[in-house]
Design an enzyme around this catalytic site. Structure first.
Site, PDB file in Angstrom:
ATOM      1  N   CYS A   1       8.854  -4.710  -6.280  1.00  0.00           N
ATOM      2  CA  CYS A   1       9.230  -3.324  -5.960  1.00  0.00           C
ATOM      3  C   CYS A   1       9.691  -2.495  -7.158  1.00  0.00           C
ATOM      4  CB  CYS A   1      10.307  -3.312  -4.883  1.00  0.00           C
ATOM      5  SG  CYS A   1      10.652  -1.642  -4.301  1.00  0.00           S
TER       6      CYS A   1
ATOM      7  N   ARG B   1      -3.096  -1.754   9.527  1.00  0.00           N
ATOM      8  CA  ARG B   1      -3.099  -0.674   8.521  1.00  0.00           C
ATOM      9  C   ARG B   1      -3.491  -1.193   7.148  1.00  0.00           C
ATOM     10  NH1 ARG B   1       1.842   1.832   9.374  1.00  0.00           N
ATOM     11  NH2 ARG B   1       0.757   2.952  10.996  1.00  0.00           N
TER      12      ARG B   1
ATOM     13  N   CYS C   1      13.490  -7.539  -4.403  1.00  0.00           N
ATOM     14  CA  CYS C   1      12.086  -7.765  -4.019  1.00  0.00           C
ATOM     15  C   CYS C   1      11.234  -7.707  -5.297  1.00  0.00           C
ATOM     16  CB  CYS C   1      11.622  -6.705  -3.026  1.00  0.00           C
ATOM     17  SG  CYS C   1      12.753  -6.543  -1.627  1.00  0.00           S
TER      18      CYS C   1
ATOM     19  N   CYS D   1       8.226   7.997  11.746  1.00  0.00           N
ATOM     20  CA  CYS D   1       8.499   6.604  11.413  1.00  0.00           C
ATOM     21  C   CYS D   1       9.523   6.584  10.278  1.00  0.00           C
ATOM     22  CB  CYS D   1       7.199   5.936  10.966  1.00  0.00           C
ATOM     23  SG  CYS D   1       7.396   4.226  10.435  1.00  0.00           S
TER      24      CYS D   1
ATOM     25  N   CYS E   1       6.577  -1.574  13.542  1.00  0.00           N
ATOM     26  CA  CYS E   1       5.574  -1.627  12.478  1.00  0.00           C
ATOM     27  C   CYS E   1       5.996  -2.740  11.529  1.00  0.00           C
ATOM     28  CB  CYS E   1       5.514  -0.282  11.754  1.00  0.00           C
ATOM     29  SG  CYS E   1       4.451  -0.304  10.301  1.00  0.00           S
TER      30      CYS E   1
ATOM     31  N   CYS F   1       6.050   8.987   7.772  1.00  0.00           N
ATOM     32  CA  CYS F   1       6.947   7.844   7.575  1.00  0.00           C
ATOM     33  C   CYS F   1       7.877   8.086   6.395  1.00  0.00           C
ATOM     34  CB  CYS F   1       6.107   6.588   7.345  1.00  0.00           C
ATOM     35  SG  CYS F   1       7.130   5.127   7.093  1.00  0.00           S
TER      36      CYS F   1
ATOM     37  N   CYS G   1      17.793   0.571  -5.543  1.00  0.00           N
ATOM     38  CA  CYS G   1      18.031  -0.357  -4.428  1.00  0.00           C
ATOM     39  C   CYS G   1      18.657  -1.653  -4.950  1.00  0.00           C
ATOM     40  CB  CYS G   1      16.706  -0.653  -3.721  1.00  0.00           C
ATOM     41  SG  CYS G   1      16.907  -1.748  -2.305  1.00  0.00           S
TER      42      CYS G   1
HETATM   43  N1  SAM Z   1      13.447  -0.689   1.657  1.00  0.00           N
HETATM   44  C1  SAM Z   1      12.692  -0.836   2.813  1.00  0.00           C
HETATM   45  C2  SAM Z   1      12.289  -2.249   3.092  1.00  0.00           C
HETATM   46  O1  SAM Z   1      12.270  -3.080   2.201  1.00  0.00           O
HETATM   47  O2  SAM Z   1      11.982  -2.540   4.257  1.00  0.00           O
HETATM   48  C3  SAM Z   1      11.491   0.042   2.937  1.00  0.00           C
HETATM   49  C4  SAM Z   1      10.558   0.324   1.845  1.00  0.00           C
HETATM   50  S1  SAM Z   1       9.535  -0.978   1.234  1.00  0.00           S
HETATM   51  C5  SAM Z   1       8.846  -0.091  -0.064  1.00  0.00           C
HETATM   52  C6  SAM Z   1       8.257  -1.228   2.428  1.00  0.00           C
HETATM   53  C7  SAM Z   1       7.191  -2.242   2.114  1.00  0.00           C
HETATM   54  O3  SAM Z   1       6.292  -1.744   1.135  1.00  0.00           O
HETATM   55  C8  SAM Z   1       7.610  -3.590   1.561  1.00  0.00           C
HETATM   56  O4  SAM Z   1       8.097  -4.424   2.571  1.00  0.00           O
HETATM   57  C9  SAM Z   1       6.316  -4.119   0.943  1.00  0.00           C
HETATM   58  O5  SAM Z   1       5.559  -4.835   1.887  1.00  0.00           O
HETATM   59  C10 SAM Z   1       5.590  -2.818   0.557  1.00  0.00           C
HETATM   60  N2  SAM Z   1       5.606  -2.641  -0.905  1.00  0.00           N
HETATM   61  C11 SAM Z   1       6.649  -2.285  -1.663  1.00  0.00           C
HETATM   62  N3  SAM Z   1       6.318  -2.248  -2.959  1.00  0.00           N
HETATM   63  C12 SAM Z   1       5.010  -2.602  -3.037  1.00  0.00           C
HETATM   64  C13 SAM Z   1       4.091  -2.768  -4.102  1.00  0.00           C
HETATM   65  N4  SAM Z   1       4.433  -2.595  -5.360  1.00  0.00           N
HETATM   66  N5  SAM Z   1       2.828  -3.106  -3.799  1.00  0.00           N
HETATM   67  C14 SAM Z   1       2.456  -3.290  -2.516  1.00  0.00           C
HETATM   68  N6  SAM Z   1       3.279  -3.154  -1.473  1.00  0.00           N
HETATM   69  C15 SAM Z   1       4.549  -2.828  -1.716  1.00  0.00           C
HETATM   70  C1  DTB Z   2       4.242  -0.586   4.103  1.00  0.00           C
HETATM   71  O1  DTB Z   2       3.998  -1.707   4.579  1.00  0.00           O
HETATM   72  N1  DTB Z   2       3.660  -0.097   3.008  1.00  0.00           N
HETATM   73  C2  DTB Z   2       4.199   1.200   2.687  1.00  0.00           C
HETATM   74  C3  DTB Z   2       5.152   1.475   3.884  1.00  0.00           C
HETATM   75  N2  DTB Z   2       5.110   0.261   4.608  1.00  0.00           N
HETATM   76  C4  DTB Z   2       6.511   1.941   3.644  1.00  0.00           C
HETATM   77  C5  DTB Z   2       4.805   1.254   1.345  1.00  0.00           C
HETATM   78  C6  DTB Z   2       3.885   0.870   0.238  1.00  0.00           C
HETATM   79  C7  DTB Z   2       4.618   1.036  -1.035  1.00  0.00           C
HETATM   80  C8  DTB Z   2       3.759   0.818  -2.220  1.00  0.00           C
HETATM   81  C9  DTB Z   2       4.526   0.912  -3.479  1.00  0.00           C
HETATM   82  C10 DTB Z   2       5.131   2.250  -3.772  1.00  0.00           C
HETATM   83  O2  DTB Z   2       4.469   3.294  -3.625  1.00  0.00           O
HETATM   84  O3  DTB Z   2       6.270   2.268  -4.228  1.00  0.00           O
HETATM   85 FE1  SF4 Z   3      14.702  -2.215  -1.854  1.00  0.00          FE
HETATM   86 FE2  SF4 Z   3      12.163  -2.113  -2.633  1.00  0.00          FE
HETATM   87 FE3  SF4 Z   3      13.097  -4.313  -1.481  1.00  0.00          FE
HETATM   88 FE4  SF4 Z   3      12.778  -2.077   0.025  1.00  0.00          FE
HETATM   89  S1  SF4 Z   3      11.166  -3.265  -0.974  1.00  0.00           S
HETATM   90  S2  SF4 Z   3      14.544  -3.462   0.009  1.00  0.00           S
HETATM   91  S3  SF4 Z   3      13.273  -0.505  -1.528  1.00  0.00           S
HETATM   92  S4  SF4 Z   3      13.770  -3.474  -3.460  1.00  0.00           S
END
Ligand code: SAM
Ligand code: DTB
Ligand code: SF4
Length: 348
Positions: free
Chosen positions: A66, A267, A63, A135, A195, A103, A59
């Site tokens: 991530c 959630r 973030c 979702c 959501c 989802c 990506c």
């Molecule tokens: N790329 C998309 C976005 O950013 O909306 C969707 C996927 S992203 C993984 C969805 C959410 O997962 C993020 O907004 C964040 O709140 C949560 N998330 C991602 N990585 C995480 C982590 N390491 N620990 C906890 N929550 C995480």
């Molecule tokens: C959300 O708020 N939490 C989920 C879902 N929406 C997509 C994702 C959590 C991701 C946790 C880190 C991972 O597994 O990569």
């Molecule tokens: Fe990309 Fe991860 Fe950010 Fe979603 S949370 S936009 S997958 S870097």
């Protein structure tokens, strides 16, 4: 206790009011949240969602939490979009394991109008046909893309505000808080279930958590579901060494979300692997009524399905069925003479 003062759905919370709720003595906060919870939801019912990463890694966003951001050196391997039939097979397995919502997550900055999006629309159609709430979480969306997803049978779209507006640029620099709000508005306009929630344990202050909850609770309509994630620290990311939030802070955040947004599904999301059964039970007591189930979230481990089954059994919790309308009449702990007014309010 006057029910009428409890049932009001508000979109004009002040920071001071939220601060006061968030900082209540712990057990008083949980008690108040549990009371609100019982007016709108069956406390014995928890929705189960299953996540699947349909396009992993690579990506372009930054973030800082991530595993899938291309710029960090994490253990995640980049994978192209999964095949439609593989995804549908995973959805069938999730349904058999008791999930009502499936989802699909893609590590995209935004959706592009290309073949991959056409394939995602096929996945949405297929999962919808299985009888699950579908979702997606695919990054930023235009109004037209949201409408296309809706037409394909999408039920909900996940797009988090993640943190407070003030803290946002410390966590993500490649898009703005307003970008996030725009996508959420496009989702709402397409009549998709919204959501949207956030993540704690990023090193944010209590004021940031309060600010994040204020943004969510003062949206024109509350998000239908509000995921509260605790940081899962990922080696190689800027937050790889960050200590996640304590269970007490998770419970406080969940309880405050429940009081501010009484009708929403709250959630208990990422971070459950490090929580005891007792800690999770406290989260359910404080109004959490949805979880992600499955051995992995998107890229990180989650409690085993069997241990979640055991926890549900201990707590006598049953999974919520798919498409159970949020506007369903509520009968729990409501004085019969006031039930009619409450149902009228819920039907709005
Ligand atoms: N790329 C998309 C976005 O950013 O909306 C969707 C996927 S992203 C993984 C969805 C959410 O997962 C993020 O907004 C964040 O709140 C949560 N998330 C991602 N990585 C995480 C982590 N390491 N620990 C906890 N929550 C995480
Ligand atoms: C959300 O708020 N939490 C989920 C879902 N929406 C997509 C994702 C959590 C991701 C946790 C880190 C991972 O597994 O990569
Ligand atoms: Fe990309 Fe991860 Fe950010 Fe979603 S949370 S936009 S997958 S870097």
């Amino acid at each position: 206790m006057k029910i009428s003062s409890k049932i009001m759905i508000r979109n004009n919370w002040t920071r001071e009011e939220i601060d006061e709720i968030y900082n209540l003595p712990f057990l008083e906060l949980v008690y108040r949240a549990a009371t609100v919870h019982r007016q709108y939801h069956d406390p014995q019912e928890v929705q189960i969602s299953t996540l699947l990463s349909i396009k992993t890694g690579g990506c372009p966003e930054d973030c800082s939490y991530c595993s899938q951001a291309a710029r960090y050196h994490t253990d995640v391997k980049v994978q192209k979009l999964m095949q439609v039939d593989e995804v549908l097979a995973a959805a069938e397995r999730a349904k058999d394991a008791g999930s009502s919502r499936f989802c699909m997550g893609a590590a995209w900055r935004e959706v592009r109008d290309n073949r991959d999006f056409d394939n995602v629309l096929e996945m949405v159609k297929g999962v919808n046909a299985i009888g699950m709430e579908v979702c997606c979480t695919l990054g930023m969306l235009t109004a037209e893309q949201a409408q296309k997803l809706k037409a394909a049978g999408l039920y909900a779209y996940n797009h988090n505000v993640d943190t407070s507006e003030e803290n946002y640029s410390d966590v993500i620099s490649t898009r703005t808080f307003d970008d996030r709000l725009n996508t959420i508005e496009n989702v709402r306009q397409a009549k998709l279930s919204v959501c949207s929630g956030g993540i704690i344990g990023l090193g944010e202050s209590d004021q940031d958590r309060i600010g994040m909850l204020k943004t969510l609770a003062n949206m024109p309509q509350h998000p239908d579901s509000v995921p509260i994630n605790n940081l899962v620290p990922i080696k190689g990311t800027p937050l790889g060494e960050q200590e996640p939030a304590s269970i007490w802070d998770m419970v406080r955040t969940i309880a405050t979300a429940r009081i501010l947004m009484p009708k929403s599904l709250v959630r208990l999301s990422a971070g459950r692997l490090d929580m005891s059964y007792e800690g999770q039970a406290f989260c359910f007591m404080a109004g959490a009524n949805s979880i992600f189930s499955g051995d992995v979230l998107l890229t990180t481990p989650n409690p085993a399905v069997n241990s979640d089954k055991e926890l549900f059994q201990i707590l006598s919790i049953k999974p919520r069925e798919a498409f159970k309308g949020e506007k369903k009449a509520v009968e729990f702990n409501v004085i019969p003479s006031e039930a009619e007014a409450l149902n009228a309010e819920l039907a709005k």
